[in-house]
Motif scaffolding. Structure first.
Motif, PDB file in Angstrom:
ATOM      1  N   UNK A 115      85.214  15.798   7.633  1.00 31.48           N
ATOM      2  CA  UNK A 115      84.057  16.683   7.762  1.00 31.48           C
ATOM      3  C   UNK A 115      82.758  15.906   7.676  1.00 31.48           C
ATOM      4  N   UNK A 116      81.787  16.376   8.429  1.00 34.22           N
ATOM      5  CA  UNK A 116      80.412  15.919   8.280  1.00 34.22           C
ATOM      6  C   UNK A 116      79.743  16.928   7.357  1.00 34.22           C
ATOM      7  N   UNK A 117      79.164  16.445   6.276  1.00 31.10           N
ATOM      8  CA  UNK A 117      78.562  17.313   5.266  1.00 31.10           C
ATOM      9  C   UNK A 117      77.066  17.021   5.177  1.00 31.10           C
ATOM     10  N   UNK A 118      76.259  18.081   5.141  1.00 31.85           N
ATOM     11  CA  UNK A 118      74.834  17.940   4.857  1.00 31.85           C
ATOM     12  C   UNK A 118      74.588  18.685   3.560  1.00 31.85           C
ATOM     13  N   UNK A 158      85.326  21.317  15.693  1.00 32.90           N
ATOM     14  CA  UNK A 158      84.076  21.792  16.278  1.00 32.90           C
ATOM     15  C   UNK A 158      83.399  22.903  15.507  1.00 32.90           C
ATOM     16  N   UNK A 159      84.108  23.563  14.614  1.00 25.99           N
ATOM     17  CA  UNK A 159      83.527  24.671  13.848  1.00 25.99           C
ATOM     18  C   UNK A 159      82.671  24.137  12.706  1.00 25.99           C
ATOM     19  N   UNK A 192      83.211  20.251  11.293  1.00 25.74           N
ATOM     20  CA  UNK A 192      84.398  19.473  11.622  1.00 25.74           C
ATOM     21  C   UNK A 192      84.145  18.793  12.956  1.00 25.74           C
ATOM     22  N   UNK A 193      83.888  17.483  12.918  1.00 28.61           N
ATOM     23  CA  UNK A 193      83.603  16.704  14.120  1.00 28.61           C
ATOM     24  C   UNK A 193      84.873  16.079  14.702  1.00 28.61           C
ATOM     25  N   UNK A 194      86.017  16.270  14.028  1.00 25.50           N
ATOM     26  CA  UNK A 194      87.260  15.641  14.471  1.00 25.50           C
ATOM     27  C   UNK A 194      88.050  16.502  15.439  1.00 25.50           C
ATOM     28  N   UNK A 195      89.248  16.034  15.744  1.00 29.30           N
ATOM     29  CA  UNK A 195      90.151  16.732  16.661  1.00 29.30           C
ATOM     30  C   UNK A 195      91.235  17.511  15.940  1.00 29.30           C
ATOM     31  N   UNK A 196      91.251  17.450  14.607  1.00 32.16           N
ATOM     32  CA  UNK A 196      92.275  18.131  13.821  1.00 32.16           C
ATOM     33  C   UNK A 196      91.621  19.117  12.869  1.00 32.16           C
ATOM     34  N   UNK A 197      92.405  20.072  12.414  1.00 39.34           N
ATOM     35  CA  UNK A 197      91.923  21.045  11.441  1.00 39.34           C
ATOM     36  C   UNK A 197      91.549  20.316  10.151  1.00 39.34           C
ATOM     37  N   UNK A 198      90.436  20.717   9.537  1.00 41.04           N
ATOM     38  CA  UNK A 198      90.026  20.187   8.229  1.00 41.04           C
ATOM     39  C   UNK A 198      90.256  21.284   7.191  1.00 41.04           C
ATOM     40  N   UNK A 199      90.780  20.885   6.036  1.00 47.08           N
ATOM     41  CA  UNK A 199      90.983  21.833   4.947  1.00 47.08           C
ATOM     42  C   UNK A 199      90.246  21.316   3.719  1.00 47.08           C
ATOM     43  N   UNK A 200      89.251  22.092   3.314  1.00 53.14           N
ATOM     44  CA  UNK A 200      88.457  21.764   2.132  1.00 53.14           C
ATOM     45  C   UNK A 200      88.938  22.661   0.991  1.00 53.14           C
TER      46      UNK A 200
END
Length: 137
Positions: A91-94, A70-71, A121-129
């Motif tokens: 991740x959703x990226x613009x 959600x962040x 981050x539109x998912x339910x898990x942490x995203x690491x870029x």
């Protein structure tokens, strides 16, 4: 020497093969206070830097941007060229008004001063870029 039957050989073979089978690498995880908080649910963890051997760049830096479900990161103009790799999550990226989704394992680039980018981050898990910053100074 003792006699070895087929069952013994098979058992030893299976035991030996278990020792040499490759295992999946564990995902990088971070505690809730590691790195520097740069926004709600977004932390940056510095991983290292080194002088560059590429003539166009003085230094390279490596960092992970940890984005909770959600962040989002605000739209930013890139201050340097960079290569990004999503090591975990989605991740959703613009980027320059072009919207796309990156999934674990995807790689993309940003150009200094020519790229504006924001992520969510539109998912339910942490995203690491993971970001490789290519620094000119």
């Amino acid at each position: 020497m003792e006699n070895i039957d087929r069952r013994s050989v098979l058992g030893l073979s299976l035991a030996a093969s278990a020792l040499v089978l490759p295992t999946a690498a564990a995902a990088q995880t971070y505690g809730p206070t590691e790195g520097k908080e740069v926004g709600p649910g977004v932390r940056v963890v510095a991983l290292g830097d080194r002088k560059s051997n590429i003539p166009a760049y003085a230094m390279v830096k490596l960092r992970d941007v940890v984005i909770q479900p959600g962040a989002k990161t605000p739209d930013n103009v890139m201050k340097n060229d960079m290569v990004c790799h999503l090591t975990e999550g989605e991740l959703s990226v613009v980027q320059n008004n072009n919207k796309f989704t990156v999934k674990k394992g995807d790689v993309w680039t940003c150009a200094k001063a020519d790229t504006t980018e924001g992520t969510q981050n539109m998912g339910n898990a942490v995203a690491i870029m993971r970001v490789i910053d290519l620094m000119t100074a």
